[in-house]
Motif scaffolding. Structure first.
Motif, PDB file in Angstrom:
ATOM      1  N   ASN A  89      -8.908  -7.699  -5.532  1.00 16.66           N
ATOM      2  CA  ASN A  89      -8.995  -6.393  -4.870  1.00 16.66           C
ATOM      3  C   ASN A  89      -8.149  -5.381  -5.639  1.00 16.66           C
ATOM      4  OD1 ASN A  89      -6.531  -7.656  -3.778  1.00 16.66           O
ATOM      5  ND2 ASN A  89      -6.474  -5.959  -2.348  1.00 16.66           N
ATOM      6  N   LEU A  90      -8.436  -4.105  -5.404  1.00 17.45           N
ATOM      7  CA  LEU A  90      -7.732  -3.025  -6.100  1.00 17.45           C
ATOM      8  C   LEU A  90      -6.708  -2.330  -5.221  1.00 17.45           C
ATOM      9  CD1 LEU A  90     -10.791  -1.381  -7.915  1.00 17.45           C
ATOM     10  CD2 LEU A  90      -9.315  -3.249  -8.716  1.00 17.45           C
ATOM     11  N   LYS A  91      -6.901  -2.428  -3.905  1.00 19.38           N
ATOM     12  CA  LYS A  91      -5.986  -1.803  -2.947  1.00 19.38           C
ATOM     13  C   LYS A  91      -6.118  -2.513  -1.597  1.00 19.38           C
ATOM     14  CE  LYS A  91      -9.251   2.006  -2.080  1.00 19.38           C
ATOM     15  NZ  LYS A  91     -10.374   1.384  -2.784  1.00 19.38           N
ATOM     16  N   PRO A  92      -5.114  -2.393  -0.737  1.00 17.81           N
ATOM     17  CA  PRO A  92      -5.199  -3.076   0.561  1.00 17.81           C
ATOM     18  C   PRO A  92      -6.418  -2.662   1.383  1.00 17.81           C
ATOM     19  CG  PRO A  92      -2.945  -2.381   0.128  1.00 17.81           C
ATOM     20  CD  PRO A  92      -3.788  -1.769  -0.948  1.00 17.81           C
ATOM     21  N   GLU A  93      -6.852  -1.432   1.239  1.00 20.06           N
ATOM     22  CA  GLU A  93      -7.994  -0.936   2.017  1.00 20.06           C
ATOM     23  C   GLU A  93      -9.306  -1.614   1.631  1.00 20.06           C
ATOM     24  OE1 GLU A  93      -4.624   1.600   2.093  1.00 20.06           O
ATOM     25  OE2 GLU A  93      -5.822   1.087   0.336  1.00 20.06           O
ATOM     26  N   ASP A  94      -9.304  -2.403   0.560  1.00 18.88           N
ATOM     27  CA  ASP A  94     -10.509  -3.143   0.175  1.00 18.88           C
ATOM     28  C   ASP A  94     -10.792  -4.301   1.130  1.00 18.88           C
ATOM     29  OD1 ASP A  94     -11.028  -1.522  -2.043  1.00 18.88           O
ATOM     30  OD2 ASP A  94      -9.807  -2.765  -3.371  1.00 18.88           O
ATOM     31  N   GLU A 137       0.734  -3.527   1.050  1.00 23.66           N
ATOM     32  CA  GLU A 137       1.186  -2.354   0.288  1.00 23.66           C
ATOM     33  C   GLU A 137       0.625  -2.280  -1.125  1.00 23.66           C
ATOM     34  OE1 GLU A 137       5.447  -2.482   0.405  1.00 23.66           O
ATOM     35  OE2 GLU A 137       5.519  -1.804   2.505  1.00 23.66           O
ATOM     36  N   GLU A 138       0.188  -3.399  -1.671  1.00 23.04           N
ATOM     37  CA  GLU A 138      -0.274  -3.463  -3.053  1.00 23.04           C
ATOM     38  C   GLU A 138      -1.532  -4.315  -3.125  1.00 23.04           C
ATOM     39  OE1 GLU A 138       2.652  -4.392  -6.070  1.00 23.04           O
ATOM     40  OE2 GLU A 138       4.272  -3.977  -4.684  1.00 23.04           O
ATOM     41  N   PRO A 139      -2.261  -4.266  -4.224  1.00 23.93           N
ATOM     42  CA  PRO A 139      -2.080  -3.420  -5.406  1.00 23.93           C
ATOM     43  C   PRO A 139      -2.544  -1.990  -5.121  1.00 23.93           C
ATOM     44  CG  PRO A 139      -4.103  -4.662  -5.628  1.00 23.93           C
ATOM     45  CD  PRO A 139      -3.450  -5.125  -4.354  1.00 23.93           C
ATOM     46  N   ASN A 140      -2.322  -1.126  -6.079  1.00 23.16           N
ATOM     47  CA  ASN A 140      -2.785   0.263  -5.999  1.00 23.16           C
ATOM     48  C   ASN A 140      -3.382   0.643  -7.355  1.00 23.16           C
ATOM     49  OD1 ASN A 140      -1.862   1.142  -3.241  1.00 23.16           O
ATOM     50  ND2 ASN A 140       0.047   0.350  -4.083  1.00 23.16           N
ATOM     51  N   ASP A 185      -6.268   2.325  -9.538  1.00 22.28           N
ATOM     52  CA  ASP A 185      -7.348   3.317  -9.543  1.00 22.28           C
ATOM     53  C   ASP A 185      -8.560   2.683 -10.215  1.00 22.28           C
ATOM     54  OD1 ASP A 185      -9.124   5.392 -10.080  1.00 22.28           O
ATOM     55  OD2 ASP A 185      -7.560   6.798 -10.673  1.00 22.28           O
TER      56      ASP A 185
END
Length: 196
Positions: free
Chosen positions: A117-122, A148-151, A153
């Motif tokens: 995943n690229l961000k928690p919202e994924d 909190e991570e990852p972040n 782009d």
């Protein structure tokens, strides 16, 4: 075996002969999740199955971040004098692999990302809710990390030129649009869906 790298004692199991292949496990796990896979792959590769910091037989550290774990892997590659490694990462290990390619692509030949995943919202809403509940109950920094991570782009992925195999399960923890969007931005990416 252990290697002191980036200020951390990193445990690893080395098996087989051939081109170097690094296996990176997921959050809360250790190198042993790859035992069966390592046995098969060691017929073709020198396999390095590592325990991330704060996991398995590796040392504890205050810094739980992906940044620290990426630099651990990079320092490990340098310390052992490995060149153009192949990397297979699962979950957190896939995140670390992806960040390694973004920051130190010169040492990566190709990689396979399982459940990245690229961000928690994924995460799906259900999975994210579960993680929030677990952290509220336990205060475990490993749950905090995933919240909190990852972040990363997604547009940064256009800078990765190495071959990348993105692997997803049919019943994933992440939103279904994530993987097609990742593969679309990779210069040399392909996708594999594991059915069942």
């Amino acid at each position: 075996m252990k290697a002191n790298v980036n200020g951390a004692d990193i445990f690893y199991q080395k098996t087989g002969e051939g081109h170097p292949l690094i296996l990176l496990h997921g959050n809360g796990l250790d190198h042993s999740i790859f035992d069966e896979l390592s046995a098969k792959l060691s017929k073709h590769y020198t396999v390095y199955a590592m325990d991330s910091r704060n996991h398995g037989q590796s040392g504890m550290a205050d810094d739980y971040s992906y940044d620290a774990m990426v630099e651990d892997v990079f320092a490990f590659i340098r310390k052992l004098g490995l060149e153009k490694v192949r990397v297979l990462g699962f979950s957190d290990g896939a995140v670390i692999s992806l960040l390694l390619a973004l920051r130190h692509e010169e040492c990566v030949e190709k990689m396979a990302l399982l459940g990245v995943n690229l961000k928690p919202e994924d995460f799906t809403d259900e999975c994210l809710g579960w993680l929030e509940e677990q952290f509220a109950e336990t205060k475990d920094p490993l749950f905090k990390l995933m919240l909190e991570e990852p972040n990363i782009d997604i547009e940064e992925l256009r800078g990765i030129s190495r071959p990348v195999l993105v692997i997803a399960a049919e019943k994933e923890l992440y939103k279904p649009e994530l993987y097609p969007n990742i593969v679309k931005r990779l210069q040399n990416g392909c996708f594999l869906l594991m059915e069942g």
